[in-house]
Write a protein that holds these residues in place. Structure first.
Motif, short mmCIF file in Angstrom:
data_model
loop_
_atom_site.label_atom_id
_atom_site.label_comp_id
_atom_site.label_asym_id
_atom_site.label_seq_id
_atom_site.Cartn_x
_atom_site.Cartn_y
_atom_site.Cartn_z
N ARG A 69 0.93 -1.19 -0.20
CA ARG A 69 0.76 -0.03 0.07
C ARG A 69 0.38 1.56 -0.15
N GLN A 70 2.31 1.13 0.47
CA GLN A 70 2.98 3.08 0.17
C GLN A 70 3.61 2.58 -0.99
N ILE A 71 4.09 1.27 -1.18
CA ILE A 71 4.35 1.14 -3.09
C ILE A 71 3.23 2.35 -3.86
N GLU A 72 1.73 1.76 -3.62
CA GLU A 72 0.65 2.20 -4.19
C GLU A 72 0.37 4.02 -3.57
N ALA A 73 0.53 4.60 -2.70
CA ALA A 73 0.43 5.69 -2.61
C ALA A 73 1.65 6.04 -3.48
N PHE A 74 2.67 5.95 -3.49
CA PHE A 74 3.83 6.67 -4.10
C PHE A 74 3.39 6.88 -5.61
N LEU A 75 2.76 5.52 -6.35
CA LEU A 75 2.58 6.02 -7.74
C LEU A 75 1.29 7.17 -7.90
N GLU A 76 0.45 7.05 -6.89
CA GLU A 76 -0.10 7.90 -7.16
C GLU A 76 0.26 9.37 -6.93
N ALA A 77 0.87 9.35 -6.00
CA ALA A 77 1.66 10.66 -5.66
C ALA A 77 2.29 11.11 -7.18
N GLU A 78 2.34 10.46 -7.64
CA GLU A 78 3.11 10.79 -8.82
C GLU A 78 2.46 10.53 -9.99
N GLY A 79 0.74 10.45 -9.37
CA GLY A 79 0.02 10.40 -11.09
C GLY A 79 0.05 9.22 -11.57
N LEU A 80 0.73 8.19 -11.44
CA LEU A 80 0.97 6.49 -12.00
C LEU A 80 -0.55 5.95 -11.84
N SER A 81 -1.03 5.38 -11.92
CA SER A 81 -2.08 4.82 -11.81
C SER A 81 -1.30 2.97 -11.53
N ARG A 82 -2.56 1.91 -10.76
CA ARG A 82 -1.61 1.00 -10.36
C ARG A 82 -3.04 -0.59 -10.65
N GLN A 83 -1.88 -1.64 -10.97
CA GLN A 83 -3.04 -2.97 -11.30
C GLN A 83 -2.95 -3.27 -10.29
N ARG A 84 -4.67 -4.01 -9.94
CA ARG A 84 -4.91 -4.58 -8.62
C ARG A 84 -5.04 -5.80 -9.21
N ALA A 85 -4.58 -6.68 -7.89
CA ALA A 85 -4.71 -8.19 -8.03
C ALA A 85 -6.05 -8.63 -8.38
N THR A 86 -6.37 -10.14 -8.58
CA THR A 86 -8.11 -9.92 -8.47
C THR A 86 -7.60 -11.87 -8.06
N GLY A 87 -7.04 -12.30 -7.37
CA GLY A 87 -6.98 -13.51 -6.78
C GLY A 87 -6.46 -14.30 -7.56
N GLY A 88 -6.78 -15.76 -7.78
CA GLY A 88 -6.38 -16.12 -8.26
C GLY A 88 -6.19 -18.14 -7.23
N ALA A 89 -6.22 -19.02 -8.98
CA ALA A 89 -5.40 -20.58 -8.10
C ALA A 89 -3.60 -20.14 -7.08
N THR A 90 -4.07 -20.63 -6.71
CA THR A 90 -2.59 -20.74 -5.80
C THR A 90 -1.22 -21.48 -7.04
N LEU A 91 -0.26 -20.64 -7.25
CA LEU A 91 0.36 -21.08 -8.62
C LEU A 91 2.18 -22.15 -8.24
N SER A 92 2.60 -23.39 -8.94
CA SER A 92 3.35 -23.77 -8.50
C SER A 92 4.78 -23.41 -8.59
N ALA A 93 6.14 -23.24 -7.87
CA ALA A 93 7.03 -22.40 -7.65
C ALA A 93 7.68 -22.23 -9.40
N GLU A 94 7.55 -23.34 -9.68
CA GLU A 94 7.95 -23.03 -11.39
C GLU A 94 7.09 -22.20 -11.99
N ALA A 95 6.06 -22.08 -11.60
CA ALA A 95 4.70 -21.97 -12.89
C ALA A 95 4.76 -20.37 -12.07
N GLN A 96 5.14 -19.89 -10.92
CA GLN A 96 4.98 -18.20 -10.19
C GLN A 96 6.53 -18.20 -10.70
N LEU A 97 7.29 -18.26 -11.01
CA LEU A 97 9.24 -17.73 -11.31
C LEU A 97 8.56 -17.88 -12.70
#
Length: 295
Positions: A252-280
């Motif tokens: 949330r601190q990063i998001e506030a920083f981006l907003e202060a600089e006039g930049l939008s941010r993307q929101r995570a929508t959840g989803g299935a847990t990924l394997s370590a290989e898939a996440q990497l």
């Protein structure tokens, strides 16, 4: 990677991060060998699903792992353009906006005459410092390139003690890494309020992990690695030993920083847990190595 001393983080300032209803004792945290992923990590004893190693066994395993990484690096050199000069310091950054903005730690880029980016062995050109928040150890960089993917921030992160996390970045194995690596971690305690800018985690962090994103199981960004606690100094102050304890700036601190600089941010929508290989594989499109040059 910064190592925070007690002079900077006193027992009182650490308390909201380290003290859960049942504080961990040194004997509660063990070396856990995950043979499926070929990793040794520090875990709370009851959460270790692999083999528990002694200090000596864990040290020997990590030494062999470092040698394997070194051999991988040497083989990778055949496909990576060679340069005689080496960067003064190396850290990790990750994309936060489609127009070529990335975030890293302020301490990692402070005093650099120029910055260059590398993603899994491929040069991405240069970057410049766009804005900084030294109090939060954040630096927003602007790159020449545009990203393939950008960070998706988790709105209400679950950081209860023991929650499994992942850290992806370019930790040093004696020399700068060419490819990103993923290491498991776990939360050391939920911040007590939304105003707490940092959260603590147990995990393997090394020089080069500065600026690494902290991810949940589905790849959403929870925060950014900023420092490693001086465990001995904390023990002397609090009487509790926090092995391999790191600190991350909350998302949330990063998001506030981006907003202060006039930049939008993307929101995570959840989803299935990924394997370590898939996440990497997913995170490799997000993270890059940030090289600091001073000559």
């Amino acid at each position: 990677m910064r190592t925070l001393l007690v002079a900077a983080l006193t027992a009182a300032s650490l308390a909201p991060l380290l003290l859960a209803p049942h504080p961990l004792a040194a004997s509660d945290v063990v070396h856990c060998l995950d043979q499926q992923r070929d990793l040794v990590v520090r875990k709370v004893r009851h959460r270790c699903e692999g083999q528990i190693l002694t200090d000596a066994e864990a040290a020997a395993w990590r030494e062999r792992a470092a040698q394997r990484k070194l051999e991988q690096f040497r083989r990778a050199q055949d496909t990576v353009p060679q340069v005689e000069a080496r960067p003064h310091a190396v850290s990790t950054g990750f994309w936060v906006h489609k127009d070529g903005y990335l975030i890293t730690n302020n301490h990692a880029v402070q005093g650099c005459q120029r910055l260059s980016l590398l993603q899994d062995g491929q040069p991405l050109g240069s970057a410049r410092i766009h804005a900084t928040r030294p109090a939060l150890d954040l630096a927003l960089l602007k790159a020449e390139r545009r990203p393939q993917a950008v960070a998706a921030f988790v709105a209400r992160p679950d950081l209860a003690p023991g929650t499994e996390l992942n850290i992806v970045g370019y930790p040093s194995e004696g020399m700068p890494r060419v490819q990103a690596a993923l290491y498991p971690a776990e939360s050391a305690g939920q911040p007590r309020s939304d105003e707490t800018p940092l959260f603590a985690f147990l995990g393997r962090i090394r020089f080069g992990n500065s600026g690494s994103p902290v991810l949940n199981g589905s790849g959403g960004v929870l925060g950014i690695v900023t420092a490693k606690i001086d465990s001995l100094a904390v023990f002397e102050q609090t009487g509790r030993l926090p092995p391999d304890l790191g600190l991350a700036v909350a998302g949330r601190q990063i998001e506030a920083f981006l907003e202060a600089e006039g930049l939008s941010r993307q929101r995570a929508t959840g989803g299935a847990t990924l394997s370590a290989e898939a996440q990497l594989a997913q995170a490799r499109r997000l993270v890059m190595r940030v090289d600091c040059w001073r000559n």
